[in-house]
Design a protein around this motif. Structure first.
Motif, mmCIF file in Angstrom:
data_model
loop_
_atom_site.group_PDB
_atom_site.id
_atom_site.type_symbol
_atom_site.label_atom_id
_atom_site.label_comp_id
_atom_site.label_asym_id
_atom_site.label_seq_id
_atom_site.Cartn_x
_atom_site.Cartn_y
_atom_site.Cartn_z
ATOM 1 N N ASP A 1 49.785 21.208 -24.520
ATOM 2 C CA ASP A 1 48.752 21.212 -24.000
ATOM 3 C C ASP A 1 48.444 21.783 -22.506
ATOM 4 O O ASP A 1 47.550 21.532 -21.757
ATOM 5 C CB ASP A 1 47.656 19.969 -24.061
ATOM 6 N N GLY A 2 49.354 22.749 -22.155
ATOM 7 C CA GLY A 2 49.133 23.125 -20.893
ATOM 8 C C GLY A 2 49.842 22.239 -19.755
ATOM 9 O O GLY A 2 49.658 22.678 -18.505
ATOM 10 N N ALA A 3 50.533 21.206 -20.105
ATOM 11 C CA ALA A 3 51.126 20.320 -19.010
ATOM 12 C C ALA A 3 52.100 21.135 -18.155
ATOM 13 O O ALA A 3 52.219 20.827 -17.070
ATOM 14 C CB ALA A 3 51.949 19.186 -19.603
ATOM 15 N N SER A 4 53.152 22.091 -18.932
ATOM 16 C CA SER A 4 54.018 22.976 -18.001
ATOM 17 C C SER A 4 53.366 23.631 -17.078
ATOM 18 O O SER A 4 53.721 23.840 -15.819
ATOM 19 C CB SER A 4 54.772 23.536 -19.006
ATOM 20 N N ASP A 5 52.107 24.440 -17.368
ATOM 21 C CA ASP A 5 51.241 25.210 -16.168
ATOM 22 C C ASP A 5 50.817 24.097 -15.506
ATOM 23 O O ASP A 5 50.662 24.710 -14.067
ATOM 24 C CB ASP A 5 50.414 25.920 -17.194
ATOM 25 N N ASP A 6 50.189 23.196 -15.508
ATOM 26 C CA ASP A 6 49.881 22.198 -14.654
ATOM 27 C C ASP A 6 51.129 21.570 -13.394
ATOM 28 O O ASP A 6 50.777 21.888 -12.479
ATOM 29 C CB ASP A 6 49.340 20.761 -15.196
ATOM 30 N N LEU A 7 52.146 21.613 -14.156
ATOM 31 C CA LEU A 7 53.207 21.384 -13.130
ATOM 32 C C LEU A 7 53.699 22.279 -12.342
ATOM 33 O O LEU A 7 53.905 22.220 -11.007
ATOM 34 C CB LEU A 7 54.577 20.712 -13.757
ATOM 35 N N ASP A 8 53.621 23.500 -12.861
ATOM 36 C CA ASP A 8 54.074 24.596 -12.025
ATOM 37 C C ASP A 8 52.927 24.927 -10.911
ATOM 38 O O ASP A 8 52.920 25.085 -9.802
ATOM 39 C CB ASP A 8 54.127 26.079 -12.825
ATOM 40 N N ARG A 9 51.597 24.600 -11.232
ATOM 41 C CA ARG A 9 50.637 24.831 -10.205
ATOM 42 C C ARG A 9 50.614 23.787 -9.389
ATOM 43 O O ARG A 9 50.419 24.332 -8.082
ATOM 44 C CB ARG A 9 49.127 24.818 -11.026
ATOM 45 N N ILE A 10 50.973 22.587 -9.156
ATOM 46 C CA ILE A 10 50.897 21.563 -8.438
ATOM 47 C C ILE A 10 52.191 21.788 -7.391
ATOM 48 O O ILE A 10 52.043 21.733 -6.332
ATOM 49 C CB ILE A 10 51.249 20.161 -9.191
ATOM 50 N N GLU A 11 53.232 22.438 -8.229
ATOM 51 C CA GLU A 11 54.362 22.682 -7.229
ATOM 52 C C GLU A 11 54.096 23.522 -6.160
ATOM 53 O O GLU A 11 54.659 23.974 -4.966
ATOM 54 C CB GLU A 11 55.546 22.883 -7.884
ATOM 55 N N GLU A 12 53.486 24.936 -6.795
ATOM 56 C CA GLU A 12 53.044 25.919 -6.187
ATOM 57 C C GLU A 12 51.892 25.416 -5.035
ATOM 58 O O GLU A 12 51.958 26.072 -3.731
ATOM 59 C CB GLU A 12 52.240 27.050 -6.942
#
Length: 572
Positions: free
Chosen positions: A481-492
């Motif tokens: 459900d988009g959790a990987s994208d969330d983690l990428d954005r938080i690290e960015e």
């Protein structure tokens, strides 16, 4: 109550409220004096309550490295929905340590009005191990939570005003994550629409309410070290995003200073006492799922500075509360020297019977073998805490109607596994009921060496997978459900070096409450991640999180009343 019950020939108190009213409380100035505080260090806030002054807080926390006290962390096994008595054990242990001649202070969370009027009723310990004045602590207290509610909603109002006044920061109204807050359970406010009624009423958008304990602002207050740090943390909270995906914060819209001003007094710890007059700080109350679930860092620091023993508490079981304490709070300098895992007959029996949902009527039926079968859950929580290098003991918290045969089964099975265990009857007996536990705590304190399970420079995924494997016992992690994208954005955004705060069910080591005991062969499912940049951690959600509870069919509020003299009844 059976003839072999633990409470045989013991007078069970009529109610916690009755015990609280009958207590012979000491003047709050005398309680403060036990900690070396004078009249200039406290500001009385009614009968038996005081706030520390800013100067007293600064003086007590000026040099954390110079503090030479023993910190005791109270956590627990995987609980039933009614809890296993961590606060009762915390208070009873503190009273017992004091009875043994140790200078002792307690630190626990403030009750939220939501649970008080919802399911649980009062939340200040119980019986002869509670913090006083019980009525005031459960109803408004010093106004800290109301101040947090106002401060949270000031941010909400300022953000919507920013949208109305031209939206200089180019906030995308579809990406506003900051809700509104209320300290009452109200399911009708979980999803709302604001700004209706034409241009003069603001910009229409979807919104929601959370209970105040679930506000990130509560977690910010809980981890701030001083007022300057509080303001800086408030300024970092992520409220929304621009259309380009950049974060918008209170600092961006110029509101961090005003919000800090509203929380100036709420930042100061509240001093009260237990049934036996032991000093207790009741301060802060963040949720234990989407936040770290303990009282404030400043209360812990003050308690550790002014007393030889600090007894503090973490929410839920060791898989959630102790893990977050070890990875979030301990990194701020409050490192436990010893931990207590609270276990109960009914808690062990639920796991032994592989019971979900919990049938409390069935748990009333004596079944020592089911208790023995459920001890694996308790033992696993001990292993979790000890994996951080923290020596651990088990407190068997005795309920008045517990059967002696079941208590013996719980204790003997733990002892067979070389787990240090002591029975606690602190609810019925106060300090006398926790003396053995106090002796065990003093014996084990300081025999370990704290070490977190992950480094902060590890990636967010590495942190999640470490906790999933080493704490929960999962075989792996699946991101949906988009959790990987969330983690990428938080690290960015630059928050990848923060500790994680996993939100999952408290009723199992797994992310499925029906998996009792010590589940094996399962995969943790991560559905969403979001930065609590002000608090200083990343929230990792394994399911939808209930941040605005509803009232049950028969809320506790229906049993609460007040008479013509102003005396409250029904508070548990």
């Amino acid at each position: 109550m059976g003839l072999d019950s633990a409470a045989e020939a013991v007078d069970v108190p009529e109610s916690d409220l009755a015990v609280a009213r009958a207590a012979d409380s000491r003047p709050i100035a005398d309680v403060a004096a036990d900690l070396g505080l004078g009249s200039a260090d406290i500001e009385p806030r009614g009968d038996g309550i005081a706030k520390l002054t800013h100067e007293a807080v600064r003086s007590a926390t000026a040099d954390p490295d110079a503090v030479d006290s023993t910190t005791v962390l109270v956590t627990g096994m995987t609980p039933t929905p009614k809890g296993e008595g961590k606060t009762v054990t915390t208070v009873g242990l503190g009273q017992a340590l004091s009875a043994r001649g140790e200078s002792t202070a307690l630190a626990v969370r403030e009750p939220s009005l939501g649970p008080v009027f919802g399911v649980k009723g009062g939340a200040a310990g119980g019986g002869y191990s509670q913090v006083l004045p019980m009525e005031a602590i459960n109803l408004h207290f010093t106004g800290d939570i109301h101040a947090l509610t106002a401060a949270h909603n000031l941010i909400s109002a300022a953000l919507d005003n920013h949208l109305h006044q031209g939206n200089e920061e180019s906030v995308d109204v579809r990406r506003v994550d900051w809700p509104r807050a209320l300290d009452v359970n109200d399911r009708a406010l979980r999803e709302t629409v604001v700004g209706l009624g034409g241009p003069a009423r603001g910009v229409p958008r979807e919104d929601e309410f959370v209970i105040t304990a679930a506000s990130e602002l509560m977690a910010v207050l809980g981890l701030a070290s001083d007022l300057a740090d509080l303001k800086a943390r408030i300024g970092r909270i992520v409220l929304a995003e621009t259309a380009d995906g950049d974060p918008i914060t209170p600092a961006d819209i110029g509101i961090a200073g005003a919000v800090t001003a509203l929380l100036r007094d709420a930042f100061r710890p509240n001093l009260v006492q237990t049934n036996e007059g032991v000093p207790a700080f009741v301060h802060g109350g963040p949720f234990a799922n989407i936040a770290h679930g303990t009282n404030t860092l400043v209360a812990d620091r003050v308690g550790a500075s002014l007393a030889d023993y600090l007894v503090t508490e973490a929410g839920f079981g060791a898989d959630l509360g102790a893990e977050k304490f070890a990875h979030i709070v301990a990194r701020e300098g409050i490192v436990p020297d010893v931990a207590v895992v609270v276990a109960t007959v009914r808690g062990a029996k639920r796991h032994g019977l592989e019971m979900w949902p919990t049938d409390f009527d069935a748990l009333d039926e004596p079944d020592p073998e089911a208790v023995r079968a459920g001890v694996a859950n308790v033992r696993r929580h001990v292993e979790v805490v000890e994996s951080f290098g923290i020596p651990t003991v088990v407190a068997v918290n005795v309920f008045p109607d517990d059967a002696e045969a079941e208590l013996a089964a719980l204790e003997s099975t733990l002892a067979e596994s070389d787990v240090a265990v002591a029975r606690s009857t602190a609810y019925l007996d106060g300090s006398d009921g926790a003396l053995d536990l106090a002796d065990l705590v003093r014996e084990r304190a300081g025999t370990g060496e704290y070490a977190p399970l992950y480094d902060l420079d590890a990636s967010l995924r590495e942190k999640i997978e470490t906790v999933a494997r080493e704490v929960y016992g999962a075989d792996g992690v699946e991101y949906v459900d988009g959790a990987s994208d969330d983690l990428d954005r938080i690290e960015e955004w630059g928050h990848g070096d923060l500790p994680i705060c996993v939100s999952k069910t408290p009723y199992s080591f797994a992310d499925d409450p029906s998996l009792t005991g010590v589940p094996e062969g399962w995969t943790l499912t991560v559905r969403e991640a979001s930065p609590s940049a002000g608090a200083g951690f990343v929230v990792v959600k394994t399911a939808d999180v209930m941040t605005m509870p509803g009232l049950p069919a028969r809320p506790a509020a229906e049993g609460i009343d007040v008479d013509a003299d102003g005396d409250v009844s029904g508070l548990f």
